[in-house]
Design a protein around this motif. Structure first.
Motif, short mmCIF file in Angstrom:
data_model
loop_
_atom_site.label_atom_id
_atom_site.label_comp_id
_atom_site.label_asym_id
_atom_site.label_seq_id
_atom_site.Cartn_x
_atom_site.Cartn_y
_atom_site.Cartn_z
N TYR A 80 0.82 -1.21 0.00
CA TYR A 80 0.00 0.00 0.00
C TYR A 80 0.85 1.26 0.00
O TYR A 80 0.42 2.31 -0.48
CB TYR A 80 -0.99 0.00 1.18
CG TYR A 80 -2.30 0.64 0.80
CD1 TYR A 80 -2.49 2.01 0.95
CD2 TYR A 80 -3.32 -0.10 0.23
CE1 TYR A 80 -3.68 2.61 0.58
CE2 TYR A 80 -4.51 0.49 -0.14
CZ TYR A 80 -4.69 1.85 0.03
OH TYR A 80 -5.85 2.45 -0.36
N GLY A 232 -9.88 -7.00 7.55
CA GLY A 232 -9.29 -7.32 6.24
C GLY A 232 -8.49 -8.60 6.28
O GLY A 232 -7.36 -8.68 5.81
N GLY A 235 -6.61 -9.92 3.28
CA GLY A 235 -5.81 -8.96 2.53
C GLY A 235 -4.33 -9.12 2.77
O GLY A 235 -3.86 -10.09 3.39
N LYS A 261 -13.78 -13.59 -0.14
CA LYS A 261 -12.72 -13.39 0.86
C LYS A 261 -12.95 -14.25 2.09
O LYS A 261 -11.99 -14.70 2.72
CB LYS A 261 -12.64 -11.91 1.21
CG LYS A 261 -12.19 -11.06 0.02
CD LYS A 261 -12.08 -9.59 0.36
CE LYS A 261 -11.56 -8.81 -0.85
NZ LYS A 261 -11.39 -7.37 -0.58
N THR A 342 -5.73 3.02 6.23
CA THR A 342 -6.05 3.04 4.80
C THR A 342 -7.38 3.72 4.50
O THR A 342 -7.62 4.13 3.37
CB THR A 342 -6.06 1.61 4.24
OG1 THR A 342 -6.93 0.78 5.03
CG2 THR A 342 -4.66 1.02 4.27
N SER A 343 -8.25 3.86 5.50
CA SER A 343 -9.53 4.55 5.28
C SER A 343 -9.51 5.97 5.84
O SER A 343 -10.54 6.65 5.80
CB SER A 343 -10.68 3.76 5.90
OG SER A 343 -10.60 3.78 7.33
N VAL A 404 -4.62 -2.75 -6.32
CA VAL A 404 -4.49 -2.67 -4.86
C VAL A 404 -5.24 -1.45 -4.33
O VAL A 404 -5.93 -1.51 -3.31
CB VAL A 404 -3.01 -2.65 -4.44
CG1 VAL A 404 -2.87 -2.41 -2.94
CG2 VAL A 404 -2.33 -3.96 -4.83
N ASN A 407 -8.81 -2.13 -4.17
CA ASN A 407 -9.11 -3.34 -3.39
C ASN A 407 -9.71 -4.43 -4.27
O ASN A 407 -10.62 -5.16 -3.87
CB ASN A 407 -10.06 -3.01 -2.23
CG ASN A 407 -10.08 -4.09 -1.17
OD1 ASN A 407 -9.09 -4.81 -0.98
ND2 ASN A 407 -11.20 -4.23 -0.48
N GLN A 410 -6.68 -10.05 -3.92
CA GLN A 410 -6.70 -10.88 -2.72
C GLN A 410 -5.26 -10.99 -2.24
O GLN A 410 -4.33 -11.07 -3.05
CB GLN A 410 -7.23 -12.28 -3.02
CG GLN A 410 -8.53 -12.34 -3.81
CD GLN A 410 -9.73 -11.89 -3.01
OE1 GLN A 410 -9.65 -11.72 -1.81
NE2 GLN A 410 -10.84 -11.68 -3.68
#
Length: 445
Positions: A80, A232, A235, A261, A342-343, A404, A407, A410
């Motif tokens: 990321y 996640g 992930g 997932k 990440t959010s 990525v 999203n 996987q």
């Protein structure tokens, strides 16, 4: 580069042969350009497109300094931080390079109008600088991404506390998404012999990060029987946290966003799985207001999996979207470890549920050399497995970063650098055969 690749692919090339190879003047590398740092100004984060900002350039081979190594990169992967670099968020990485360049005449090499990115690699040592004794030409290696100077006493109990600690390929130049990389020798670790180049390159950053955050005493210090909430869980980070929890006798409660997932988590051996999309969890009423009723509903759902117990450890990395819920559902005296956002970076939570219940929030960032070595050792022993789902070519790195960012992937996505195809570099076929299903489980979804 062809001469170097031929030497790597030949079965009988010696260390002396590698030492005698001519280092080319230039190599191909994935870069961002300083004069494009404002290209996405005014564009919402989700709409910024790494395919527009990432370039495949021919760049000069950097000068090799003391304590450093030049590595021929067979494969790398997208993390990321490569996405952040490509969309110039939260800041342009050229500020990092400028500051690093002021440290010494040697670090001035990093302050360039382009940034070679990437924080993972698997490859072969070509040259080592003065003072390097543990590694030599021809050694097959992987690299962790911690770059330190260790001139201050602060980092000598835990190198992550070095004031000059940086993430290679993000806060330094000459990263792993390239045909050649420049690393410090204390970034190097043995390549697991039963893995291909792209499989060996995939765990580095995320595996080490998950190990420190969840297992190490510098993180949560997970023990047998702990209930561990993993956001996640299929992930890049969460897939390793899930494996560490299962291997360490803990009880992972895996949070995912789709049935596909969820199935990956089942293949890893997890049983307690919450599909937050299917169950409709919305922790925010609007951009400014969280919904405690959803926290409570989420906590009740967790207790259905734990026999009425609350969470001992939360493995946090989404940040703003989930942090209020994470603090709420943690048991009295429990721990929330966070390594990313990440959010969103501005976390909000109700502090009454933290202070009155004696909970702890621990910030965790990558890993020190020993933690990275231990995490890699578990990979080499077949206790933890790569979570590689798809591999791209160096030319396709922009698309890999785009996937990525959206999203759409996987586990981890790999990038072939010098390796001409997937599946090369395996040295222990017998061990590989024992673990083949686990190695491929993310590919076979």
């Amino acid at each position: 580069m062809n001469e170097i690749l031929d030497a790597i692919l030949a079965p009988d090339t010696t260390s002396a042969d590698f030492a005698g190879l001519t280092i080319p003047e230039s190599y191909r590398a994935v870069t961002v350009h300083k004069d494009e740092a404002e290209m996405f100004t005014g564009v919402p984060s989700k709409e910024k497109d790494p395919r527009k900002s990432l370039h495949l350039d021919e760049v000069p081979v950097p000068e090799l300094g003391p304590g450093e190594a030049l590595v021929a990169v067979m494969a790398s992967s997208v993390n990321y931080n490569s996405v952040w670099t490509s969309i110039f968020e939260p800041v342009s990485t050229f500020g990092f390079l400028e500051r690093y360049g002021k440290l010494s005449p040697l670090t001035k090499r990093h302050d360039l109008p382009y940034h070679v990115i990437g924080s993972d690699l698997a490859g072969v040592v070509l040259r080592t600088g003065p003072g390097v004794n543990a590694w030599g030409p021809g050694d097959e290696v992987v690299a962790h991404c911690l770059s330190v100077e260790l001139e201050s006493s602060d980092g000598h109990n835990d190198t992550m506390l070095d004031p000059e600690q940086r993430i290679w390929g993000f806060e330094t130049n000459f990263g792993g998404l390239a045909e050649i990389a420049l690393v410090k020798s204390n970034q190097l670790m043995p390549k697991p012999k039963h893995l291909s180049w792209e499989e060996a390159a995939a765990p580095g950053l995320v595996n080490s990060t998950a190990y420190r955050q969840l297992v190490s005493q510098n993180g949560a210090g997970m023990k047998q029987g702990d209930n561990v909430l993993i956001w996640g869980a299929s992930g890049g980070l969460g897939s390793y946290a899930t494996q560490f929890a299962l291997a360490g006798g803990a009880n992972p409660i895996c949070v995912v966003s789709s049935e596909q997932k969820a199935e990956i988590c089942r293949k890893m051996g997890a049983e307690a799985i919450i599909d937050r999309s299917a169950e409709g969890y919305k922790f925010w009423k609007d951009e400014r207001t969280q919904d405690p009723k959803e926290w409570k509903r989420f906590g009740k759902r967790i207790r259905e999996f734990t026999g009425g117990e609350d969470i001992d450890i939360v493995f946090e990395h989404p940040g703003r979207e989930t942090f209020g819920a994470s603090v709420y559902v943690t048991r009295k005296g429990g721990t929330i470890t966070t390594c990313a956002s990440t959010s969103g970076y501005m976390h909000e939570y109700d502090n009454r549920y933290l202070w009155m219940s004696l909970k702890r929030i621990i910030g965790s960032h990558f890993a020190n050399y020993r933690e990275a070595w231990e995490a890699n050792r578990l990979i080499a022993k077949g206790k933890i497995h790569p979570t590689l789902s798809k591999t791209y070519t160096l030319e396709e790195t922009g698309q890999a970063a785009y996937d990525v960012h959206r999203n759409l992937h996987q586990g981890k996505v790999g990038v072939l650098a010098l390796a001409p195809e997937e599946g090369m570099g395996v040295r222990d076929e017998e061990m590989r055969a024992k673990h083949l299903d686990a190695i491929n489980r993310f590919r076979n979804v």
